[in-house]
Enzyme design. Sequence first.
Site, PDB file in Angstrom:
ATOM      1  N   GLY A   1      39.250  45.509  34.377  1.00 49.64           N
ATOM      2  CA  GLY A   1      37.932  44.904  34.465  1.00 49.64           C
ATOM      3  C   GLY A   1      38.002  43.395  34.381  1.00 49.64           C
ATOM      4  O   GLY A   1      38.900  42.849  33.737  1.00 49.64           O
ATOM      5  N   SER A   2      37.062  42.710  35.036  1.00 47.18           N
ATOM      6  CA  SER A   2      36.960  41.265  34.865  1.00 47.18           C
ATOM      7  C   SER A   2      36.331  40.957  33.510  1.00 47.18           C
ATOM      8  O   SER A   2      35.806  41.830  32.829  1.00 47.18           O
ATOM      9  CB  SER A   2      36.119  40.654  35.987  1.00 47.18           C
ATOM     10  OG  SER A   2      36.819  40.741  37.217  1.00 47.18           O
ATOM     11  N   GLY A   3      36.412  39.683  33.121  1.00 48.81           N
ATOM     12  CA  GLY A   3      35.855  39.276  31.832  1.00 48.81           C
ATOM     13  C   GLY A   3      36.930  39.010  30.794  1.00 48.81           C
ATOM     14  O   GLY A   3      36.617  38.633  29.667  1.00 48.81           O
ATOM     15  N   HIS A   4      38.211  39.215  31.198  1.00 50.24           N
ATOM     16  CA  HIS A   4      39.321  38.989  30.265  1.00 50.24           C
ATOM     17  C   HIS A   4      40.178  37.803  30.695  1.00 50.24           C
ATOM     18  O   HIS A   4      41.315  37.662  30.249  1.00 50.24           O
ATOM     19  CB  HIS A   4      40.206  40.230  30.189  1.00 50.24           C
ATOM     20  CG  HIS A   4      39.464  41.487  29.876  1.00 50.24           C
ATOM     21  ND1 HIS A   4      38.703  41.630  28.742  1.00 50.24           N
ATOM     22  CD2 HIS A   4      39.348  42.665  30.562  1.00 50.24           C
ATOM     23  CE1 HIS A   4      38.159  42.850  28.736  1.00 50.24           C
ATOM     24  NE2 HIS A   4      38.524  43.480  29.837  1.00 50.24           N
TER      25      HIS A   4
ATOM     26  N   LYS B   1      46.507  48.787  31.387  1.00 45.36           N
ATOM     27  CA  LYS B   1      46.004  48.861  30.011  1.00 45.36           C
ATOM     28  C   LYS B   1      45.398  50.255  29.808  1.00 45.36           C
ATOM     29  O   LYS B   1      44.723  50.788  30.689  1.00 45.36           O
ATOM     30  CB  LYS B   1      44.946  47.777  29.762  1.00 45.36           C
ATOM     31  CG  LYS B   1      45.493  46.361  29.976  1.00 45.36           C
ATOM     32  CD  LYS B   1      44.597  45.268  29.397  1.00 45.36           C
ATOM     33  CE  LYS B   1      43.199  45.207  29.962  1.00 45.36           C
ATOM     34  NZ  LYS B   1      43.142  45.035  31.445  1.00 45.36           N
TER      35      LYS B   1
ATOM     36  N   ASP C   1      40.857  52.812  34.022  1.00 40.26           N
ATOM     37  CA  ASP C   1      42.029  52.143  34.597  1.00 40.26           C
ATOM     38  C   ASP C   1      43.144  53.147  34.866  1.00 40.26           C
ATOM     39  O   ASP C   1      43.775  53.135  35.928  1.00 40.26           O
ATOM     40  CB  ASP C   1      42.546  51.058  33.643  1.00 40.26           C
ATOM     41  CG  ASP C   1      41.599  49.867  33.537  1.00 40.26           C
ATOM     42  OD1 ASP C   1      40.999  49.499  34.560  1.00 40.26           O
ATOM     43  OD2 ASP C   1      41.459  49.306  32.444  1.00 40.26           O
TER      44      ASP C   1
ATOM     45  N   HIS D   1      36.380  45.012  24.874  1.00 40.79           N
ATOM     46  CA  HIS D   1      35.069  45.195  25.505  1.00 40.79           C
ATOM     47  C   HIS D   1      33.980  45.282  24.443  1.00 40.79           C
ATOM     48  O   HIS D   1      32.882  45.736  24.715  1.00 40.79           O
ATOM     49  CB  HIS D   1      35.043  46.463  26.354  1.00 40.79           C
ATOM     50  CG  HIS D   1      36.239  46.606  27.233  1.00 40.79           C
ATOM     51  ND1 HIS D   1      37.359  47.303  26.838  1.00 40.79           N
ATOM     52  CD2 HIS D   1      36.495  46.102  28.459  1.00 40.79           C
ATOM     53  CE1 HIS D   1      38.261  47.237  27.822  1.00 40.79           C
ATOM     54  NE2 HIS D   1      37.771  46.509  28.797  1.00 40.79           N
TER      55      HIS D   1
END
Lengths: 330, 330
Positions: free
Chosen positions: A53-56, A104, A109, A218
């Site tokens: 996911g994006s945001g990391h 991860k 994922d 998250h």
Amino acid sequence: MKKFINDPADVVAQALDGFAAAHPELRVDTAQRYIARADAPRPGKVGLVSGGGSGHEPLHAGFVGAGMLDAACPGEIFTSPVPDQILAATRAVDGGAGVVHIVKNYTGDVLNFQLAAELAADEGITVETVLVDDDVAVQDSTWTAGRRGTGATLLVEKIAGARAEEGGGLAEVAAAAREVNAASGSFAYALTAATTPAAGRPGFELPGDEIEAGVGIHGEPGRHRERLRPARELVRTALDAILAAKPFDGPVILLVNGLGGTPLIELYLICGEAARYLAERGVPIARRLVGNYVTSLDMAGMSLTLCRATDEMIRLWDAPVRTPGLRWGA
Amino acid sequence: MKKFINDPADVVAQALDGFAAAHPELRVDTAQRYIARADAPRPGKVGLVSGGGSGHEPLHAGFVGAGMLDAACPGEIFTSPVPDQILAATRAVDGGAGVVHIVKNYTGDVLNFQLAAELAADEGITVETVLVDDDVAVQDSTWTAGRRGTGATLLVEKIAGARAEEGGGLAEVAAAAREVNAASGSFAYALTAATTPAAGRPGFELPGDEIEAGVGIHGEPGRHRERLRPARELVRTALDAILAAKPFDGPVILLVNGLGGTPLIELYLICGEAARYLAERGVPIARRLVGNYVTSLDMAGMSLTLCRATDEMIRLWDAPVRTPGLRWGA
């Protein structure tokens, strides 16, 4: 919600455009949504692909380049990339020696990378999948069966990336990655929750003086909530948790990681406390890294990661790396 | 206030201890409070010293190393370093060729660096002082006569640092620094205020959907408050302000800088918008840098800096640099 965005629905696509503008030295496929080294595929080199996911950020796109990843697939915010996207990235970096997927351990994922690996196999590309599950805080969690993959992902990508760069075969690169993961443990604290553009408000509520111990990247719950304590005590609790969960009989690589909203001055203070406590516990620090590397949007928080490092891991850690987020020796 | 600290009074000292633990390749004098290159002083090399209030990390300590600063002096949070501290750093890096002080234009910094320069002169050390005053938002402000020094400080330190590294004399290095400053303009937006450990609450109050246009790096007021608008519009307003204030008749170095609490994904989105608008305005981007470099503790905000770059500036920008906060080519 206050964010520098245009429309919550377009954040990932527009950030990818901006990443391309910022890093002309990399190849950004905005249609298929992956970032690859400009020289990929390199014949005979094992390809390394990661994503999530994006945001990391900078994870994972910021770790694409010589000595680390060959490609990264950013999903929507906190959402797995899709199998076709992972397949396109896998194809783009396959130089005939096979591809390692670094994943991860989150259910979405794991599933989507597995599907992509099967599709790649149908095309004659051999894929080895390496799971990262270093977070010692909880055994299972909201989005995982088993432990979550967090800060150690950076170490896995760096060390396996160096092994691939110097010509390691598929089994060797995958083994190096698995060895780093097995030798690593992480523990995080959140002072505040992240706000995703889609939700528009914090993912959870933390009363004025409370923090989340063992939080996930998250915002998933960890072990418990508690009153904010001095940094010295939080560092000791986090390191105790890691040292209890993993065998540490020698030198470590220490990662002091910010979760996005934590000022660097606090991360340095934490590093000082961690160094002091590890000295007390008789754990030598071979290498250390301090900064915002595996983040959770605007979450004020930090994680500590220790990796029991063999001489070989340290050699590979020190090898040249040239990526937007991590760069030395080249 | 939620911060990873032990006691508000000890934050800077303890962060300095942590910086020393994180960067054994540098020399940290915790008593006199400066950070220097391990190989300083280098005979015949012009020394570069900068400093200012803490809370802007990685600026300045994170820019000490080969190809950039020789030493940095961190003051207390948002507070100028003291003259004795600056003098100690100046002494530590004087290799007989003189020392350049790079000073952001804030009244306290200007005064204390001037006193230190006079004390150094008494000891036979020649000091050239270069003021950085790139912020085009306001002409005077809370803590300044004249414009404030912000994002361009990084460019001045990098380019002058490269000139000193390759053997430039005192006048040449100072001239390079002044040229970069004169060619640069910056403009910032704040979504939230920073909270200093001493105050324990945000430095100013911003109602739910308001932002500060032209904010300073200590939360000083800028031009006005306004409703949050899409990132695209904010970027255009900021770039218009810079382009109106400074002559830009050729390629620029673009810095997209986060003020500490802004996630990298938003900075990339901003970079994309800036690249698009500069293309519309006919301003070519020669080099670009995206990240949290000149920060204001936990402030959610961003600044844009443009520097009209000559070929010589670009050559010096590209030269190797090896510091905690900026590293390439070495």
